[in-house]
Design an enzyme around this catalytic site. Sequence first.
Site, mmCIF file in Angstrom:
data_model
loop_
_atom_site.group_PDB
_atom_site.id
_atom_site.type_symbol
_atom_site.label_atom_id
_atom_site.label_comp_id
_atom_site.label_asym_id
_atom_site.label_seq_id
_atom_site.Cartn_x
_atom_site.Cartn_y
_atom_site.Cartn_z
ATOM 1 N N ASN A 177 0.835 -1.212 0.000
ATOM 2 C CA ASN A 177 0.000 0.000 0.000
ATOM 3 C C ASN A 177 0.871 1.264 0.000
ATOM 4 O O ASN A 177 0.663 2.194 0.794
ATOM 5 C CB ASN A 177 -0.940 -0.002 1.209
ATOM 6 C CG ASN A 177 -2.207 0.801 0.953
ATOM 7 O OD1 ASN A 177 -2.387 1.376 -0.119
ATOM 8 N ND2 ASN A 177 -3.079 0.859 1.945
ATOM 9 N N HIS B 177 -9.777 3.597 8.099
ATOM 10 C CA HIS B 177 -10.214 2.265 7.677
ATOM 11 C C HIS B 177 -11.618 1.950 8.162
ATOM 12 O O HIS B 177 -12.361 1.219 7.500
ATOM 13 C CB HIS B 177 -9.242 1.191 8.189
ATOM 14 C CG HIS B 177 -8.042 1.006 7.323
ATOM 15 N ND1 HIS B 177 -6.891 1.735 7.455
ATOM 16 C CD2 HIS B 177 -7.813 0.162 6.282
ATOM 17 C CE1 HIS B 177 -6.003 1.353 6.557
ATOM 18 N NE2 HIS B 177 -6.539 0.394 5.825
#
Length: 487
Positions: A338, A374
């Site tokens: 990521n 998230h």
Amino acid sequence: MASAVEGDVGMAAGPTWGLRPGLEELSLNKLATSLGASEQALRLIISIFLGYPLALFYRHYLFHKDSYLIHLFHAFTGLSIAYFNFGCQFYHSLLCVVLQFLILRLMGRTVTAVLTTFCLQMAYLLAGYYYTATGNYDIKWTMPHCVLTLKLIGLAVDYFDGGKDQSSLTTEQQKYAFRGVPSLLEVAGFSYFYGAFLVGPQFSMNHYMKLVQGKLTDTPGKMPNSTVPALKRLSLGLVYLVGHTLLSPHITEDYLISEDYENRPFWFRCMYMLIWGKFVLYKYVTCWLVTEGVCILTGLGFNGFGEDGKAKWDACANMKVWLFETTPQFNGTIASFNINTNAWVARYFFKRLKFLGNKQLSHGLSLLFLALWHGLHSGYLICFQMEFLIVIVEKQAAALIRDSPVLSSLASITALQPFYYVVQQTIHWLFMGYSMTAFCLFTWDKWLKVYQSVYFIGHVFFLSLLFTLPYIRRAMVPRKEKLKKME
């Protein structure tokens, strides 16, 4: 970021396409069931791969054409993909894009605009998480919205920096500072670019405008020679997709909370967690490699030329696959996984906290931001808390081995390198799996049950090292070495 390969059908189901009874077998739901996936997961995969024909259309019909046509193409295709996946709930992203345009125009290049953007976009995302949350992973409108949230916050910061004097900005800030005044169409095209709308990667408005202007090419004035690099990333993504598809029925997080897992021997529970921890990341790797190929094909992945004069196509890379597969260190995995999101957090959050005067505090707040970004589940907080703890301990351990004559001489023995590597990899992926358990199981009752079954081994191991390593350092590092460090 949220998974793109598996998950139950979310609350924001895509549109139902009317089919005649004779064609019922061709419905996406039937196809998804036959593949052992959810309909929403299948829609997402189709949308990601759809980027390749769209990129080819752009290359052959829109490259070096009027900017407004390219912005319209990106906005229309991105909105269509949003509707295909989430139905009428695509309005959430559209509303935030319009609001962001109004903030930039009405508040200008001010701190107020940046703070308003941050608060508004994060509040909208968190409200979305709150009202759509379930105990499982669902593919719904909040999944691409978390990507959009970072994109719009980054735009506001770059727009703010664009009004500052060049000399007051760092080299990095000068690179991303946006000097122009974006139109609504430009903000929409930037936000809905089909190669990154669903699962990323992140890129700046400056980089996007270079794409629209036809500047992201290795041959000025001509289409970029990026087909082969794009196909390489696509092929690699397909390898991970096939691997994940074949293994996913046999390696699941549901097994972690099963009675059979709980009744297995301790060593088996740890080994399963280790294997699952590695495998569970493959769904993310698949999506990022495929979307990176789309970005490369359009030219967005162009990153200048290397020292050897060859074009680099890693501007939108979210994975360093070789490093990811071979590194025995936690920091190596963080550096390989990521990448663009981590770079975004470093650029727009961590480095902006420099005024605190404490790197660890800035690091901790950055991870807290990532956890909230998230979602609101407790598992995210536990996962990033573990990352914070592990990174600190790993740095302490590396410094101890480097500064201790005994440990450094042991570490340099060539014959023992394979043994060290196996031990490091075992520790590395066991505790990666331990951290990912909370990340993937979301709710405290689930991850707590699994942690109890392995006796909180991750917390015990790293908290013990955190408190004992300073004493070990005192015993094993000569005083003159310490004085040298102080000098």
